[in-house]
Write an enzyme that holds these catalytic residues in place. Structure first.
Site, PDB file in Angstrom:
ATOM      1  CD  GLU A 238      -1.258   0.509   3.679  1.00 12.91           C
ATOM      2  OE1 GLU A 238      -2.258   1.224   3.458  1.00 12.91           O
ATOM      3  OE2 GLU A 238      -1.034   0.009   4.789  1.00 12.91           O
TER       4      GLU A 238
ATOM      5  CD  GLU B  96      -5.274   1.247   8.186  1.00  7.86           C
ATOM      6  OE1 GLU B  96      -4.341   0.490   8.498  1.00  7.86           O
ATOM      7  OE2 GLU B  96      -5.248   1.986   7.189  1.00  7.86           O
TER       8      GLU B  96
END
Length: 276
Positions: A159, A257
Site C-alpha cells: 500500500e 482504518e
C-alpha cells in the site's frame, strides 16, 4: 455483478483493531469489535514489534478471536517498531532473516484463522542503504512472502502510505509498480491495497484511480480527510468511491482504518450495539 453494500451497517465492514479500540489491550479488542456489531476484523502485527512471538502468544491472540466469534480477514506482516516510527521492514537491508521467520508465523496464523489477506508495509528509506538495493531487497522479500502465503490461498498486499516522508510508496502508481515487478518474476498473488485516505492525502486523484484500477484492487481501507477520522468527519466522498469501485469490478471488502476515540468511533453508523 455490482456488490450490494450497506454503507451504514457494521457487518458490511472489516474493523481495523489497530487503529480503533486502542484504549483496550490487544487481546480485548476482538470482543469489543463484536460488541459494537462487527463480525470481521483486521490487525496490524499485534505482537509489539516482535517478529517472532512465542507459540503461547500466538495462541492467546487466536483464542481472543475465537472467543469473540469474529473472523480475522486481514493481518500485517511484522513492520518493525511502528510506535517508534518504523513503517515496515520489507525493504530494510539486514532484516531479511527476521522477515522470513515472521512470514512463517503469519502463514500459520492464516492457516489457523482462515485469514487470507496479508499487508506488507514497504519500509522507510534507510540512511546508509542504497535505494536501489532496498528495492531489490523488497522485491525478494515480497516474492518470498507471496510464495509462502500461496500455500493457504493468501494474497500479499502493498500500500501507499502518508505521514512518513521516508516511505517511498506515496501514490497508487508507486505501489502498483512494485506489485508489477514481483508479478513479472513469478507469483501473481500480490496486489495493491487501495487506502483511500493515504492516496488522497498524498495527492492521488482517487476517483480517477478507481476508474482505471478498481478491478485490480486487492483490498480497500477508508478513513476521512483531513484528520483520518470516521466517515463524515472530513470531506472525502467515501460512499461514492466505494460504490464506484464495486460497480467497476472490485470484489473484495472494505476496512475501517480510521482513528477515533472508542466513545464516538461508531456514531456515524446505524444499528450499532452500544458497548458498555
Amino acid at each position: 455483478m455490482v456488490h450490494a453494500f450497506d454503507f451504514t451497517a457494521p457487518d458490511s465492514y472489516i474493523l481495523n483493531c489497530s487503529t480503533l479500540l486502542t484504549e483496550l489491550p490487544v487481546l480485548e479488542r476482538a470482543q469489543a469489535a463484536k460488541d459494537a456489531g462487527f463480525d470481521q476484523v483486521e490487525f496490524w502485527w499485534p505482537f509489539d514489534g516482535n517478529p517472532t512471538p512465542t507459540s503461547a502468544e500466538v495462541d492467546e491472540f487466536i483464542t481472543s478471536l475465537e472467543n469473540a466469534g469474529v473472523e480475522l480477514k486481514g493481518l500485517n506482516f511484522w513492520a518493525g517498531n511502528m510506535a517508534g516510527g518504523d513503517r515496515g521492514m520489507v525493504s530494510v537491508i539486514g532484516a531479511e532473516d527476521d522477515f522470513a521467520a515472521n512470514v512463517a508465523i503469519v502463514v500459520e496464523i492464516g492457516r489457523r484463522t482462515g485469514c487470507r489477506a496479508f499487508n506488507a508495509l514497504y519500509g522507510l528509506r534507510t540512511e546508509g542503504q542504497d535505494p536501489s538495493g532496498q528495492d531489490s531487497t523488497a522485491a525478494a522479500n515480497l516474492d518470498l512472502a507471496a510464495r509462502a502465503v500461496a500455500e493457504i490461498d493468501g494474497t500479499v498486499l502493498v500500500e501507499p502510505v502518508s505521514g512518513a516522508e521516508g516511505y517511498p510508496l506515496k501514490r497508487y502508481a508507486d505501489a502498483a509498480e512494485v506489485v508489477a515487478k514481483v508479478r513479472s518474476e513469478g507469483p501473481a498473488n500480490i496486489a495493491v491495497l487501495a487506502d483511500f485516505f493515504h492516496m488522497s492525502v498524498n495527492g492521488d486523484d482517487v476517483a480517477a484511480v478507481i476508474e482505471v484500477e478498481a478491478a485490480n484492487f486487492g483490498h480497500i481501507q477508508i478513513a476521512d480527510a483531513e484528520g483520518r477520522g470516521a466517515p463524515g468527519t472530513g470531506s472525502l466522498p467515501l460512499r461514492d468511491w466505494i460504490d464506484r469501485a464495486y460497480a467497476l469490478g472490485y470484489t473484495g471488502q472494505v476496512a475501517l482504518e480510521y482513528k477515533q476515540d472508542r466513545a464516538t468511533a461508531f456514531d456515524w453508523l446505524s444499528h450499532v450495539t452500544q458497548t458498555a
